[in-house]
Motif scaffolding. Structure first.
Motif, short mmCIF file in Angstrom:
data_model
loop_
_atom_site.label_atom_id
_atom_site.label_comp_id
_atom_site.label_asym_id
_atom_site.label_seq_id
_atom_site.Cartn_x
_atom_site.Cartn_y
_atom_site.Cartn_z
N ALA A 15 0.82 -1.22 0.00
CA ALA A 15 0.00 0.00 0.00
C ALA A 15 0.85 1.27 0.00
N CYS A 16 1.87 1.30 0.83
CA CYS A 16 2.68 2.51 0.97
C CYS A 16 3.95 2.47 0.13
N GLU A 17 3.95 1.57 -0.85
CA GLU A 17 5.07 1.44 -1.80
C GLU A 17 6.41 1.27 -1.10
N PRO A 18 6.53 0.25 -0.24
CA PRO A 18 7.79 0.02 0.48
C PRO A 18 8.90 -0.43 -0.48
N GLU A 19 10.11 -0.12 -0.11
CA GLU A 19 11.24 -0.54 -0.93
C GLU A 19 11.55 -2.02 -0.77
N LEU A 20 11.26 -2.58 0.42
CA LEU A 20 11.55 -3.99 0.71
C LEU A 20 10.30 -4.68 1.24
N ILE A 21 9.98 -5.84 0.66
CA ILE A 21 8.87 -6.68 1.14
C ILE A 21 9.46 -7.99 1.66
N ILE A 22 9.10 -8.36 2.88
CA ILE A 22 9.51 -9.64 3.44
C ILE A 22 8.32 -10.57 3.37
N ALA A 23 8.44 -11.64 2.60
CA ALA A 23 7.34 -12.60 2.44
C ALA A 23 7.73 -13.90 3.14
N ASP A 24 7.10 -14.17 4.26
CA ASP A 24 7.43 -15.34 5.08
C ASP A 24 6.47 -16.49 4.74
N GLU A 25 6.93 -17.43 3.94
CA GLU A 25 6.12 -18.58 3.52
C GLU A 25 4.74 -18.13 3.05
N PRO A 26 4.66 -17.22 2.05
CA PRO A 26 3.37 -16.60 1.70
C PRO A 26 2.38 -17.54 1.01
N THR A 27 2.84 -18.71 0.60
CA THR A 27 1.94 -19.62 -0.15
C THR A 27 1.79 -20.99 0.50
N THR A 28 2.24 -21.14 1.75
CA THR A 28 2.26 -22.46 2.39
C THR A 28 0.89 -23.11 2.46
N ALA A 29 -0.14 -22.34 2.82
CA ALA A 29 -1.47 -22.92 3.05
C ALA A 29 -2.34 -22.94 1.80
N LEU A 30 -1.76 -22.62 0.63
CA LEU A 30 -2.54 -22.49 -0.59
C LEU A 30 -2.31 -23.67 -1.52
N ASP A 31 -3.31 -23.96 -2.37
CA ASP A 31 -3.11 -25.04 -3.34
C ASP A 31 -2.16 -24.57 -4.44
N VAL A 32 -1.69 -25.50 -5.25
CA VAL A 32 -0.62 -25.23 -6.20
C VAL A 32 -0.98 -24.14 -7.20
N THR A 33 -2.21 -24.14 -7.70
CA THR A 33 -2.63 -23.15 -8.69
C THR A 33 -2.62 -21.74 -8.10
N VAL A 34 -3.20 -21.59 -6.92
CA VAL A 34 -3.25 -20.29 -6.26
C VAL A 34 -1.84 -19.86 -5.85
N GLN A 35 -1.03 -20.83 -5.44
CA GLN A 35 0.35 -20.57 -5.07
C GLN A 35 1.10 -19.87 -6.20
N GLU A 36 0.93 -20.39 -7.39
CA GLU A 36 1.61 -19.81 -8.55
C GLU A 36 1.10 -18.40 -8.85
N GLU A 37 -0.20 -18.19 -8.71
CA GLU A 37 -0.78 -16.87 -8.95
C GLU A 37 -0.21 -15.83 -7.97
N ILE A 38 -0.10 -16.20 -6.70
CA ILE A 38 0.43 -15.29 -5.69
C ILE A 38 1.89 -14.95 -5.96
N LEU A 39 2.68 -15.97 -6.30
CA LEU A 39 4.10 -15.73 -6.57
C LEU A 39 4.30 -14.92 -7.84
N ASP A 40 3.47 -15.15 -8.86
CA ASP A 40 3.52 -14.35 -10.08
C ASP A 40 3.23 -12.88 -9.78
N LEU A 41 2.24 -12.65 -8.91
CA LEU A 41 1.86 -11.29 -8.54
C LEU A 41 3.02 -10.60 -7.81
N LEU A 42 3.63 -11.29 -6.86
CA LEU A 42 4.76 -10.71 -6.14
C LEU A 42 5.93 -10.43 -7.08
N TYR A 43 6.18 -11.35 -8.00
CA TYR A 43 7.27 -11.20 -8.96
C TYR A 43 7.07 -9.93 -9.80
#
Length: 306
Positions: free
Chosen positions: A160-188
Motif C-alpha cells: 500500500a505505501c510502496e515500500p522498498e523492501l517486502i519480506i514474504a514469510d512462507e506466503p503460499t504455504t497454506a494455498l493449493d498449487v494453482t493459487v500458489q503460482e498466482e500469488i508468486l507471479d503477482l509478487l514477482y
C-alpha cells in the motif's frame, strides 16, 4: 545497496541460535532464504523489522538505506514498518482483524503513514484493490474470503505505501498449487515492474528456480550455501543443498528424503551442525565446524569437502 545484513547473531536467553548471517539485497532483486522448518528462516526475517518475540536479543548490523535498524528507537521503527519495509505472513487469518472489513484494514495504512482522511484512504484502497484485481472483496470480512483472496489482501496491505523492501514469510504455504503460482507471479511482477526488493522465505526449494535471483540455504541457524539461483541449481556444493534438491520430484527418479531431524537450535551437535544427517561425513566434520568460504565468485559454501 538497499539492505545489508552484517554479522547477524540472534540469542535466545544465553544461547546463540542464529550465528554470523551475512547477505545483502538490492532494489529489483528477489533474495530467498530456504531451509526446513526450524532452521531459523523466520527469525532472520523478523529481526529485520524488529518483531522478534520476547527473550530474543540481536547483535550485528542491519543497514537499510545507510541507517542501522538496530540503532532506531521504537517510534522510528514503527515509521519504518509498512512505509519502507513491509511483511507478508504465511497465515493471513492470524494477521487480519476478523471483525473489520478488509478494505478498512488496508485503508488504515494510508491513514497512519500518509495522514489521509478516511474518505481519501478508502479511495486509495479502491485504486489498489482494482490494480490487484480484488476490488470485489473490499467490503468483505476475512472469513468470507478464500485463502488465496486473503493472501492477496495481505499483499495489498504490504504494498500500500510502496515500500522498498517486502519480506514474504512462507506466503503460499497454506494455498493449493494453482493459487500458489498466482500469488508468486503477482509478487514477482510487483518487484520487477516497480523496482522493489523481495526477501522470500520458504521451505519449498522447488519454487526458487522460477522466481528468485539469489538463494541462501539456512540450516540450524547457519548459512550452508549461498549464491545465484542458477549456480545453486546447476552446481550445488553443500550436502544439505544437494539433499534438498534430491527431494524434488523428477520423472524416472525416486524422491530421496533427508534422514533424521533438524537439531534443536539451543542444543546443536559438535563440529558441523549437519554432520548427524550427512551422507558425505568424515572424521574432521565432527572435530571442527567448517567455516563459510567463497568457492567461486559469489558462490559460498560451509563444508570441508569444498
Amino acid at each position: 545497496m538497499l539492505l545489508q545484513v552484517q554479522n547477524l547473531k540472534i540469542f535466545y536467553k544465553n544461547s546463540i541460535i542464529i550465528d554470523n548471517i551475512n547477505f545483502c539485497i538490492e532494489k529489483g532483486e528477489i533474495f530467498s532464504i530456504v531451509g526446513e522448518s526450524g532452521s531459523g528462516k523466520t527469525l532472520t526475517g523478523l529481526s529485520i523489522i524488529n518483531l522478534l518475540p520476547e527473550h530474543f536479543r540481536i547483535n550485528g548490523r542491519l543497514i537499510f538505506k545507510d541507517k542501522d535498524i538496530l540503532n532506531l528507537n521504537t517510534s522510528e521503527i514503527r515509521k519504518l514498518r509498512g512505509r519502507h519495509i513491509s511483511c507478508i505472513f504465511q497465515d493471513p487469518m492470524t494477521s487480519l482483524n476478523p471483525v473489520v472489513k478488509v478494505g478498512s484494514q488496508v485503508a488504515e495504512m494510508f491513514i497512519y503513514h500518509y495522514q489521509l482522511s478516511k474518505k481519501e484512504a478508502l479511495e486509495k484502497t479502491k485504486e489498489l484493490f482494482h490494480k490487484l484485481k480484488i476490488l470485489h472483496t473490499i467490503n468483505s470480512y476475512p472469513h468470507q474470503l478464500s485463502g488465496g483472496m486473503r493472501q492477496r489482501v495481505m499483499i495489498a496491505m504490504a504494498v500500500a505505501c510502496e515500500p522498498e523492501l517486502i519480506i514474504a514469510d512462507e506466503p503460499t504455504t497454506a494455498l493449493d498449487v494453482t493459487v500458489q503460482e498466482e500469488i508468486l507471479d503477482l509478487l514477482y511482477l510487483l518487484v520487477k515492474q516497480e523496482h522493489r526488493a523481495l526477501l522470500l522465505i520458504t521451505h519449498d526449494i522447488n519454487i526458487l528456480g522460477e522466481y528468485a535471483d539469489k538463494v541462501m540455504v539456512l540450516y540450524a541457524g547457519r548459512i550452508m550455501e549461498m549464491g545465484s539461483t542458477e549456480e545453486i541449481f546447476k552446481n550445488p556444493l553443500h550436502p544439505y543443498t544437494k539433499a534438498l534438491l534430491n527431494c524434488l520430484p523428477r520423472e524416472g527418479k525416486k524422491i530421496e528424503g533427508i534422514p533424521g531431524n533438524i537439531p534443536d537450535l539451543k542444543n546443536l551437535p559438535e563440529g558441523c551442525v549437519f554432520y548427524p544427517r550427512c551422507s558425505y561425513k568424515r572424521n574432521e566434520c565432527i572435530a571442527e565446524p567448517p567455516y563459510l568460504h567463497e568457492v567461486a565468485s559469489g558462490h559460498w559454501s560451509r563444508c570441508w569437502l569444498d
